[in-house]
Enzyme design. Structure first.
Site, PDB file in Angstrom:
ATOM      1  N   GLY A  67       1.024  -1.217   0.049  1.00 48.68           N
ATOM      2  CA  GLY A  67       0.068  -0.016   0.066  1.00 48.68           C
ATOM      3  C   GLY A  67       0.857   1.216   0.005  1.00 48.68           C
ATOM      4  N   CYS A  94       5.486  -5.678   0.789  1.00 46.13           N
ATOM      5  CA  CYS A  94       5.836  -4.591   0.818  1.00 46.13           C
ATOM      6  C   CYS A  94       5.412  -3.860   1.910  1.00 46.13           C
ATOM      7  CB  CYS A  94       5.228  -3.890  -0.540  1.00 46.13           C
ATOM      8  SG  CYS A  94       5.696  -2.444  -0.780  1.00 46.13           S
ATOM      9  N   TYR A  95       4.495  -3.039   1.978  1.00 47.22           N
ATOM     10  CA  TYR A  95       3.873  -2.220   3.386  1.00 47.22           C
ATOM     11  C   TYR A  95       3.492  -3.487   4.321  1.00 47.22           C
ATOM     12  CZ  TYR A  95       0.767   0.614   6.157  1.00 47.22           C
ATOM     13  OH  TYR A  95       0.081   1.201   7.054  1.00 47.22           O
ATOM     14  N   HIS A 180       7.349  -7.179  -4.837  1.00 44.03           N
ATOM     15  CA  HIS A 180       5.753  -7.801  -5.255  1.00 44.03           C
ATOM     16  C   HIS A 180       5.831  -9.325  -5.974  1.00 44.03           C
ATOM     17  CE1 HIS A 180       3.789  -4.194  -3.936  1.00 44.03           C
ATOM     18  NE2 HIS A 180       4.861  -3.301  -4.093  1.00 44.03           N
ATOM     19  N   GLU A 182       3.193 -10.548  -6.884  1.00 40.01           N
ATOM     20  CA  GLU A 182       1.971 -10.874  -7.773  1.00 40.01           C
ATOM     21  C   GLU A 182       2.185 -10.250  -9.361  1.00 40.01           C
ATOM     22  OE1 GLU A 182       2.608  -8.957  -5.506  1.00 40.01           O
ATOM     23  OE2 GLU A 182       1.670  -6.847  -5.447  1.00 40.01           O
ATOM     24  N   ASP A 238     -20.213  -7.966 -17.854  1.00 43.89           N
ATOM     25  CA  ASP A 238     -20.765  -8.223 -16.511  1.00 43.89           C
ATOM     26  C   ASP A 238     -22.199  -8.422 -16.652  1.00 43.89           C
ATOM     27  OD1 ASP A 238     -18.345  -7.853 -15.962  1.00 43.89           O
ATOM     28  OD2 ASP A 238     -18.587  -6.156 -14.835  1.00 43.89           O
ATOM     29  N   LYS A 384     -12.991  -9.915 -13.171  1.00 45.84           N
ATOM     30  CA  LYS A 384     -13.397  -9.606 -14.490  1.00 45.84           C
ATOM     31  C   LYS A 384     -12.850 -10.659 -15.467  1.00 45.84           C
ATOM     32  CE  LYS A 384     -15.129  -6.401 -17.146  1.00 45.84           C
ATOM     33  NZ  LYS A 384     -16.258  -5.532 -16.903  1.00 45.84           N
TER      34      LYS A 384
END
Ligand code: XMP
Length: 601
Positions: A67, A94-95, A180, A182, A238, A384
């Site tokens: 964050g 990270c944070y 990170h 991800e 959606d 999504k």
């Protein structure tokens, strides 16, 4: 935030409990972490960073996200420190890594120069997080650093800048990584997450979209009981996939779709949406022709915010009219909505964005349906890309699923208006167009002029010239290049112009020319989105408009890079656009987001 009831209703379709929970400390990658865990076949959800530890007791593992805040500042997002002692494995990213150090007696320091972008991971100590992980490229984005690890922890990796790129306390099952895992730029990221999720947490694969579909269909039948379901379908992915799930669960006689034709859509959009619904087997698909109402409400409106506001209000009015005339408020009906997972999260940095997004789903009639539990939302557990995959599985056509994203207010935010005529000014750097477009600088939106340079677009312009120009003048937020013009640039002027059907028709035509061309040459699928913008800049009353081409690449629309069309193709496309009589010139937007937004508004 007041919209919680819609999502806590018993009619939300989803599994009961996640194995892995990502605690959201406001980072832009929070959802990406949960998606990566799901890609491993393990159900993961996102919760507020300060979720009390007892609520997380059943989890196999917890990940604290990155964050933008600093743990050294008061009021920054925090966790319940008991989660670090509850015996459930925790991975801080990270944070999250800094927060872990901060709570357990380590030291976090303001970094001297921060570390942003690519870095190199050097593993210094064997660790269960590193199984199968080599020294390799990682992605860093931080200013503060952990300078000493808490008692019981070991430093397990470093980078060029960070002495503590990773730390662990294996017996306490606590792991912190500054980088990170991800993002794709971290080459061993998937392996690291896999090690945490399977080896350390002992999670099992339980997330499989094909197996989820029949479960959700059963949930839809339970929610609907003997009632029918109606949807306001937008023509977006959606609402179409949610509708299709209901169609499959309840049969075509019991599911209604109402599509509001606002008159602000692209050429042939209504016919396209109708053909998709017919293909899906819909029997009750209604088009509400509301173009006249929308254009009437938008008469004379020039300001972008006002435009959006009027369109939003008009949607509400049209929905209310349909609800009452079609008797959807009586007891035989419930409302179906295509709400997806990220829209349901009320935590950390996402809360404000959610408030904005859910706004239009909360008109009074709809709120009454929600309050009485008469709503079904089949997609509330999915992201999504998962919704697209489900759509594919349900037979929704690929030509629909692979379409570019398109904004709700439609072409209205791509048709720029001006309250009065004005001349363009020659300045040292080019031509200053007296047209203002929306941009984003820092966290705030800007509304500034456009600078046009009299050259064709090149990669050099995009990477160097335009950013330098945008930084050098405080009165602009965008730079465009000239593709071609019917009259000299210096002779063009801005005409007073509002949102009219005639102008929208010119834009629809230009947009259709661009789309058809891009589909033919393959450029359509090379870019993420390709807005075509109409600006009231022209040479004469007969040709009072210009077109701006705005192809961009992006992951989620939050930031975007300009995409450059090969020059031979661009010349052909420009020639086709200049065949439209009202079009005087064609420009190419050279501005990344930030400082420009994708839409001009
Ligand atoms: P901006 O212009 O803010 O756009 O850079 C980012 C992305 O969001 C889309 N967009 C919208 N989508 N309703 C939507 O559904 C809206 O009101 C809206 N406004 C912008 C835009 O097309 C781009 O993909």
């Amino acid at each position: 935030m007041t919209s919680a009831p819609a999502f806590s209703s018993s009619n939300v379709c989803g599994p009961r409990s996640a194995q892995i929970t990502v605690l959201d400390t406001g980072g832009q990658y929070t959802h990406l972490i949960a998606r990566r865990v799901r890609e491993l076949g393990v159900y993961a959800d996102v919760m507020a960073s300060d979720t009390p530890s007892p609520e997380l007791r059943s989890r196999k593992g917890i990940i604290i996200s990155g964050g933008p805040a600093s743990v050294l500042e008061k009021g920054s997002p925090d966790i319940d420190p008991d989660i670090l002692r509850a015996g459930v494995p925790v991975l801080g990213i990270c944070y999250g890594h800094q927060l872990m150090a901060h709570h357990l007696g380590g030291t976090v320091q303001k970094g001297e120069r921060g570390e942003y972008g690519l870095a190199h991971l050097t593993v210094t100590t064997d660790d269960c997080l590193w199984t199968g992980v080599q020294n390799s490229q990682i992605w860093m984005s931080h200013f503060d650093t952990v300078s000493s690890v808490p008692p019981g922890f070991r430093v397990t990796a470093c980078s060029e800048v960070s002495g503590v790129a990773a730390m662990s306390d294996c017996s306490g099952k606590l792991f912190g990584i500054q980088f990170h895992p991800e993002v794709v730029h971290t080459h061993a990221g998937k392996q690291i997450l896999e090690n945490f999720v399977f080896q350390i947490c002992g999670a099992v694969q339980d997330w499989n979209l094909s197996q989820r579909v029949p479960v959700v269909e059963e949930q839809i039948r339970a929610a609907a009981r003997d009632r029918n379901v109606f949807f306001f379908v937008s023509g977006g992915v959606d609402s179409t996939v949610a509708y299709t799930m209901c169609l499959r669960a309840l049969g075509p006689e019991r599911v209604y779709g109402i599509y509001v034709d606002t008159g602000l859509m692209r050429k042939s959009e209504t016919e396209f949406v109708r053909s998709i619904f017919t293909e899906l087997g819909a029997r009750n698909f209604m088009v509400d022709a509301a173009e006249a109402e929308f254009l009437h409400a938008l008469r004379g409106i020039v300001d972008p915010e006002e435009k959006r506001c009027v369109i939003g209000e008009q949607f509400v009015k049209v929905q209310e009219r349909i609800l009452s005339t079609e008797h959807f408020l009586d007891g035989h009906w419930i409302l179906g909505q295509g709400t997806i997972y990220p829209d349901t999260i009320e935590s950390g940095g996402s809360a404000n964005a959610d408030l904005i997004k859910t706004h239009h789903n909360r008109v009074p009639g709809i709120q009454a349906l929600i309050d009485s539990g008469r709503i079904v939302e089949p997609l509330t557990s999915f992201y999504k890309d998962e919704v697209r995959a489900i759509g594919r599985e349900l037979g929704v056509s690929e030509r629909f699923l692979s379409r570019h994203p398109f904004p709700g207010p439609g072409l209205a935010i791509r048709c720029l208006c001006s309250s009065r005529g004005a001349a363009i000014t020659h300045v040292r750097e080019g031509f200053l167009l007296p047209i203002r477009s929306v941009g984003v600088q820092g966290d705030a939106r800007s509304y500034r002029n456009v600078l046009a340079i009299p050259d064709s677009p090149t990669a050099e312009h995009i990477s160097n010239t335009a950013p330098a120009l945008a930084n050098s003048r405080s009165d602009i937020n965008r730079v465009v290049a000239l593709c071609d013009t019917k009259a000299p640039l210096a002779g063009l002027r801005v005409f007073g112009a509002a949102l009219t059907k005639a102008r929208l028709d010119v834009l629809r035509e230009a947009d259709a020319v661009v789309r058809e061309f891009c589909l033919k040459v393959g450029f359509e699928h090379e870019v993420w989105q390709f807005p075509v913008v109409l600006i009231p800049l022209g040479a004469s009353e007969a040709a009072p408009e210009s077109v701006v081409l705005r192809p961009v690449n992006s992951v989620d629309g939050m930031t975007a890079d300009v995409a450059l069309m090969p020059s031979a193709e661009l010349r052909r496309l420009t020639a086709k656009l200049l065949e439209i009589p009202q079009i005087s010139s064609v420009f190419y937007d050279l501005t990344h987001k930030p400082p420009g937004t994708i839409e001009w508004e």
